[in-house]
Enzyme design. Structure first.
Site, PDB file in Angstrom:
ATOM      1  CB  THR A 338       0.289  55.179  50.751  1.00  0.00           C
ATOM      2  OG1 THR A 338       1.473  55.831  51.224  1.00  0.00           O
ATOM      3  CG2 THR A 338       0.114  53.865  51.478  1.00  0.00           C
ATOM      4  CG  ASP A 339      -3.020  56.800  46.522  1.00  0.00           C
ATOM      5  OD1 ASP A 339      -2.194  56.550  45.644  1.00  0.00           O
ATOM      6  OD2 ASP A 339      -4.032  56.109  46.719  1.00  0.00           O
ATOM      7  CB  SER A 364      -4.351  63.960  50.756  1.00  0.00           C
ATOM      8  OG  SER A 364      -5.261  63.173  50.034  1.00  0.00           O
ATOM      9  NE  ARG A 365       2.522  61.386  46.978  1.00  0.00           N
ATOM     10  CZ  ARG A 365       2.950  60.468  47.812  1.00  0.00           C
ATOM     11  NH1 ARG A 365       2.242  59.368  47.980  1.00  0.00           N
ATOM     12  NH2 ARG A 365       4.059  60.607  48.489  1.00  0.00           N
ATOM     13  CB  VAL A 366      -5.960  61.184  44.847  1.00  0.00           C
ATOM     14  CG1 VAL A 366      -4.868  60.656  43.957  1.00  0.00           C
ATOM     15  CG2 VAL A 366      -6.224  60.237  45.997  1.00  0.00           C
TER      16      VAL A 366
END
Length: 506
Positions: A338-339, A364-366
């Site tokens: 997951t991101d 949250s990576r994006v």
């Protein structure tokens, strides 16, 4: 009566032309062993992996094990209706489920059949449950926010359309609640939702349906249910069914949100199925490809390029941990796919901090790319201030004297925690989140007693709705907190604090 040779010749010629020389062959086999929902079939020489099979009684199955002298298939339905010696025939196609507009507002099983008592679903379109994920060229970057209506998430762990954000935590810490609030918040935002219940109790699914119906959310939601009383193959199939239903809308250029609740039970169902198929067990008795079943599911979440319609599918998988252990086998697998993840902590939940999101582990990576400038401005220091507060809070428990700046940080942290608390089924509009976060981050609540912060927040937002609705509209339209807007907001907070706070005009 004379028989004319020309007529006879003409009839014979016509019959010869009509004669169909094709011979139709049906590849069939017979059941040699049946038990625990697994059928061993002899004679299906050209069977495909994942192919749909049909028994003589109309029961369907999915071929999974292609062995030297037999095919291992999982039965999708009533296994007690299948007996040794029954004839099995190939269908030549993989498992498909019905898709289309008619699915919206319905509750279906893992095969896409209606189970809500509203009659059969009238749709001609169908889609395979397993399709390749969109490639790199077919995607575009995540840049549009998917607002959850939850202050702690939209400010610190923002989610974008097309993202895969994991919700992880122990049982009974509010994981499903976050997913449901997110679904409720999509009302009027042209986002369709698919909720997949894997291995849940029937009463739980019924209560979720009632909550969504009461809030008017079933108008844009489909529920796929494979309850705990159903077989492991149906529980295994259900998330792929939900994904196929969502993909249909994504390919039509729509935005879709899919919730998989939860993938821990999905992995357990796959393990049970694999062990019955005599597949070699690996770590914790899971088969070697348990990572792949989740990666090929979650990789299908994407934001498609403009050439493909620009639709998106956002995935919110849920994973249950044991005693907060995120280093276990299945949690680490899904975290790596997951991101980002939203981690819910039991200690916070029991201390009344709900949603019990731990901002230290949650990431949250994006999503930051999908956050508006206004939200970035008010929440830029939020995570840092909370981290400093947590550290000072544990330090102050020893009774140590704190300097003035540390006391200020502690006071501000307490008010931030109170502001981030939120009741269930009450998602908050984006502009309201920005206004209250602006107030607390700019020390406008310092004179308010910590116990009164909740009351201050509700009365302040009601005041803004009544007397300064234009500020909220400007925040939404401009997407930024300009100097002029900031001044207006400061004056409004000052006016409320001076004249209106307490429920009556002074």
């Amino acid at each position: 009566m004379k028989i004319k040779p020309e007529e006879i010749t003409s009839v014979i010629r016509t019959e010869i032309e009509r004669f169909d020389k094709k011979i139709e062959t049906v590849d069939s086999g017979s059941v040699v062993q049946i038990g625990d929902g697994i059928a061993r079939i002899y004679g299906l020489d050209n069977c495909m992996e994942g192919e749909l099979l049909e028994f003589s009684g109309g029961i369907r199955a999915m071929a999974l094990n292609l062995e030297y002298d037999n095919v291992g298939a999982v039965i999708l339905g009533a296994a007690d209706a299948v007996k040794e010696g029954d004839i099995v025939r190939k269908t030549g196609r993989v498992v498909e489920v019905p898709v289309g507009e008619a699915m919206i507002g319905r509750v279906v099983n893992a095969l896409g059949e209606a189970i809500d008592g509203k009659g059969p679903i009238e749709t001609k379109a169908s889609r395979p449950v397993e399709v390749p994920a969109p490639g790199i060229i077919e995607r575009k970057s995540v840049s549009v926010p998917l607002e959850t209506g939850i202050k702690a998430i939209d400010s610190m762990v923002p989610i974008g359309r097309g993202q895969r954000e994991l919700i992880i935590g122990d049982r009974q810490t509010g994981k499903t609640q976050i997913a449901l609030d997110t679904i409720l918040n999509q009302k009027g935002k042209n986002v369709l939702c698919v909720y997949v219940a894997i291995g849940q109790k029937q009463s739980t699914v019924a209560s979720i349906y009632n909550v969504l119906t009461k809030a008017g959310a079933m108008d844009y939601t489909t529920i796929v249910s494979a309850t705990a009383s159903q077989s492991a193959p149906l529980q295994y199939l259900s998330p792929y069914t939900g994904c196929a239903i969502a993909e249909y809308f994504m390919n039509k250029g729509r935005d879709v949100l899919v919730v998989y609740d939860d993938l821990s039970k999905h992995a357990v169902a796959y393990r049970a199925m694999s062990l019955l198929l005599r597949r070699p067990p690996g770590r914790e008795a899971y088969p070697g490809d348990v990572f792949y079943i989740h990666s090929r599911l979650l990789e299908r979440a994407a934001r498609l390029s403009d050439d493909l319609g620009g639709g998106s599918m956002t995935a919110l998988p849920i994973i249950e941990t044991l005693a907060g252990d995120i280093t276990a086998y299945i949690p680490t697998n899904v975290i790596s796919i997951t991101d980002g993840q939203i981690f819910l902590q039991s200690d916070l939940f029991y201390n009344g901090i709900r949603p019990a999101i731990n901002p230290g582990i949650s990431v949250s990576r994006v999503g930051g790319n999908a956050q508006s400038k206004a939200m970035k401005k008010v929440s830029g220091k939020l995570r840092l201030d909370l981290a400093q507060y947590r550290e000072l809070e544990s330090f102050s428990q020893f009774g140590t004297d704190l300097d003035a700046s540390s006391k200020n940080l502690l006071d501000k942290g307490q008010r931030i925690v109170e502001v981030l608390k939120q009741p269930q089924y009450q998602p908050m509009r984006y502009e309201k989140q920005i206004m209250i976060l602006y107030a607390v981050m700019n020390n406008k609540l310092n004179h308010i007693d910590v116990r009164d912060v909740g009351r201050f927040e509700s009365e302040f937002l009601e005041f803004m709705d009544t007397y300064h609705r234009d500020i909220g509209k400007d925040i939404l339209t401009q997407g930024d907190l300009t100097g002029e807007l900031t001044n207006k907001l400061d004056l409004a907070i000052q006016e409320f604090t001076r004249d209106y706070y307490g429920g009556r005009k002074v």
